[in-house]
Design a protein around this motif. Structure first.
Motif, PDB file in Angstrom:
ATOM      1  N   SER A   1      37.330  32.929  47.653  1.00 30.91           N
ATOM      2  CA  SER A   1      36.389  31.996  48.279  1.00 30.91           C
ATOM      3  C   SER A   1      35.106  32.698  48.725  1.00 30.91           C
ATOM      4  O   SER A   1      34.099  32.048  48.975  1.00 30.91           O
ATOM      5  CB  SER A   1      37.040  31.292  49.470  1.00 30.91           C
ATOM      6  N   THR A   2      35.149  34.015  48.848  1.00 35.15           N
ATOM      7  CA  THR A   2      33.949  34.780  49.190  1.00 35.15           C
ATOM      8  C   THR A   2      33.719  35.849  48.135  1.00 35.15           C
ATOM      9  O   THR A   2      34.638  36.240  47.436  1.00 35.15           O
ATOM     10  CB  THR A   2      34.095  35.469  50.562  1.00 35.15           C
ATOM     11  N   GLN A   3      32.488  36.293  48.046  1.00 33.02           N
ATOM     12  CA  GLN A   3      32.156  37.352  47.104  1.00 33.02           C
ATOM     13  C   GLN A   3      31.880  38.639  47.857  1.00 33.02           C
ATOM     14  O   GLN A   3      31.442  38.622  49.005  1.00 33.02           O
ATOM     15  CB  GLN A   3      30.938  36.972  46.274  1.00 33.02           C
ATOM     16  N   LEU A   4      32.109  39.724  47.194  1.00 30.52           N
ATOM     17  CA  LEU A   4      31.874  41.037  47.775  1.00 30.52           C
ATOM     18  C   LEU A   4      30.452  41.471  47.438  1.00 30.52           C
ATOM     19  O   LEU A   4      30.065  41.487  46.268  1.00 30.52           O
ATOM     20  CB  LEU A   4      32.885  42.024  47.182  1.00 30.52           C
ATOM     21  N   LYS A   5      29.682  41.783  48.463  1.00 26.06           N
ATOM     22  CA  LYS A   5      28.309  42.243  48.241  1.00 26.06           C
ATOM     23  C   LYS A   5      28.348  43.608  47.563  1.00 26.06           C
ATOM     24  O   LYS A   5      29.253  44.404  47.792  1.00 26.06           O
ATOM     25  CB  LYS A   5      27.558  42.349  49.560  1.00 26.06           C
TER      26      LYS A   5
ATOM     27  N   ALA B   1      35.648  40.530  56.376  1.00 26.40           N
ATOM     28  CA  ALA B   1      35.993  39.482  57.331  1.00 26.40           C
ATOM     29  C   ALA B   1      36.775  38.433  56.548  1.00 26.40           C
ATOM     30  O   ALA B   1      36.536  38.215  55.367  1.00 26.40           O
ATOM     31  CB  ALA B   1      34.729  38.875  57.913  1.00 26.40           C
ATOM     32  N   GLY B   2      37.716  37.793  57.179  1.00 25.85           N
ATOM     33  CA  GLY B   2      38.517  36.788  56.482  1.00 25.85           C
ATOM     34  C   GLY B   2      39.713  37.431  55.803  1.00 25.85           C
ATOM     35  O   GLY B   2      39.945  38.625  55.901  1.00 25.85           O
ATOM     36  N   ASN B   3      40.473  36.600  55.091  1.00 26.81           N
ATOM     37  CA  ASN B   3      41.701  37.103  54.494  1.00 26.81           C
ATOM     38  C   ASN B   3      41.655  37.252  52.974  1.00 26.81           C
ATOM     39  O   ASN B   3      42.663  37.558  52.359  1.00 26.81           O
ATOM     40  CB  ASN B   3      42.875  36.214  54.898  1.00 26.81           C
ATOM     41  N   ASP B   4      40.503  37.042  52.357  1.00 22.39           N
ATOM     42  CA  ASP B   4      40.411  37.168  50.904  1.00 22.39           C
ATOM     43  C   ASP B   4      40.753  38.565  50.413  1.00 22.39           C
ATOM     44  O   ASP B   4      41.223  38.735  49.302  1.00 22.39           O
ATOM     45  CB  ASP B   4      39.011  36.814  50.403  1.00 22.39           C
ATOM     46  N   PHE B   5      40.512  39.557  51.238  1.00 20.29           N
ATOM     47  CA  PHE B   5      40.688  40.932  50.800  1.00 20.29           C
ATOM     48  C   PHE B   5      41.839  41.620  51.534  1.00 20.29           C
ATOM     49  O   PHE B   5      41.852  42.826  51.691  1.00 20.29           O
ATOM     50  CB  PHE B   5      39.381  41.712  50.975  1.00 20.29           C
ATOM     51  N   GLU B   6      42.828  40.845  51.964  1.00 16.02           N
ATOM     52  CA  GLU B   6      43.960  41.397  52.695  1.00 16.02           C
ATOM     53  C   GLU B   6      44.771  42.395  51.869  1.00 16.02           C
ATOM     54  O   GLU B   6      45.515  43.187  52.423  1.00 16.02           O
ATOM     55  CB  GLU B   6      44.881  40.295  53.195  1.00 16.02           C
ATOM     56  N   PHE B   7      44.641  42.351  50.552  1.00 16.82           N
ATOM     57  CA  PHE B   7      45.403  43.281  49.728  1.00 16.82           C
ATOM     58  C   PHE B   7      45.068  44.739  50.064  1.00 16.82           C
ATOM     59  O   PHE B   7      45.850  45.626  49.782  1.00 16.82           O
ATOM     60  CB  PHE B   7      45.213  43.017  48.238  1.00 16.82           C
ATOM     61  N   PHE B   8      43.933  44.988  50.714  1.00 18.64           N
ATOM     62  CA  PHE B   8      43.602  46.345  51.142  1.00 18.64           C
ATOM     63  C   PHE B   8      44.500  46.782  52.288  1.00 18.64           C
ATOM     64  O   PHE B   8      44.637  47.968  52.543  1.00 18.64           O
ATOM     65  CB  PHE B   8      42.139  46.458  51.574  1.00 18.64           C
ATOM     66  N   ASP B   9      45.091  45.839  53.000  1.00 14.50           N
ATOM     67  CA  ASP B   9      45.965  46.167  54.116  1.00 14.50           C
ATOM     68  C   ASP B   9      47.379  46.508  53.669  1.00 14.50           C
ATOM     69  O   ASP B   9      48.138  47.113  54.401  1.00 14.50           O
ATOM     70  CB  ASP B   9      46.022  45.022  55.115  1.00 14.50           C
ATOM     71  N   ALA B  10      47.743  46.091  52.475  1.00 15.91           N
ATOM     72  CA  ALA B  10      49.097  46.333  51.962  1.00 15.91           C
ATOM     73  C   ALA B  10      49.163  47.722  51.341  1.00 15.91           C
ATOM     74  O   ALA B  10      48.283  48.131  50.600  1.00 15.91           O
ATOM     75  CB  ALA B  10      49.459  45.286  50.915  1.00 15.91           C
ATOM     76  N   ARG B  11      50.200  48.442  51.689  1.00 15.87           N
ATOM     77  CA  ARG B  11      50.398  49.781  51.117  1.00 15.87           C
ATOM     78  C   ARG B  11      51.567  49.732  50.166  1.00 15.87           C
ATOM     79  O   ARG B  11      52.653  49.299  50.513  1.00 15.87           O
ATOM     80  CB  ARG B  11      50.656  50.789  52.220  1.00 15.87           C
ATOM     81  N   VAL B  12      51.351  50.180  48.970  1.00 17.93           N
ATOM     82  CA  VAL B  12      52.400  50.235  47.961  1.00 17.93           C
ATOM     83  C   VAL B  12      52.981  51.640  47.972  1.00 17.93           C
ATOM     84  O   VAL B  12      52.261  52.625  47.880  1.00 17.93           O
ATOM     85  CB  VAL B  12      51.832  49.899  46.561  1.00 17.93           C
TER      86      VAL B  12
END
Length: 56
Positions: free
Chosen positions: A19-23, A44-55
């Motif tokens: 829903s948002t774009q990365l500048k 900001a927001g949850n679109d990029f929450e995958f950065f919080d997940a550690r594999v």
């Protein structure tokens, strides 16, 4: 004939648009960031929450 690897690749393609774009300036900071624990601070927001997940 499609190989198993090709099938897995097709299943892993992200098909939904965020829903948002990365500048561009933010993307460059993310690419250059050496400390992965700081990545969440660029968004900001949850679109990029995958950065919080550690594999592991």
């Amino acid at each position: 004939m499609i190989s198993d690897q090709e099938k897995a690749l097709v299943r892993n393609v992200y098909t939904k648009r965020l829903s948002t774009q990365l500048k561009e300036e933010t993307a460059l900071k993310v690419i250059k960031e050496a400390n992965d624990s700081k990545l969440h601070s660029y968004f900001a927001g949850n679109d990029f929450e995958f950065f919080d997940a550690r594999v592991m």
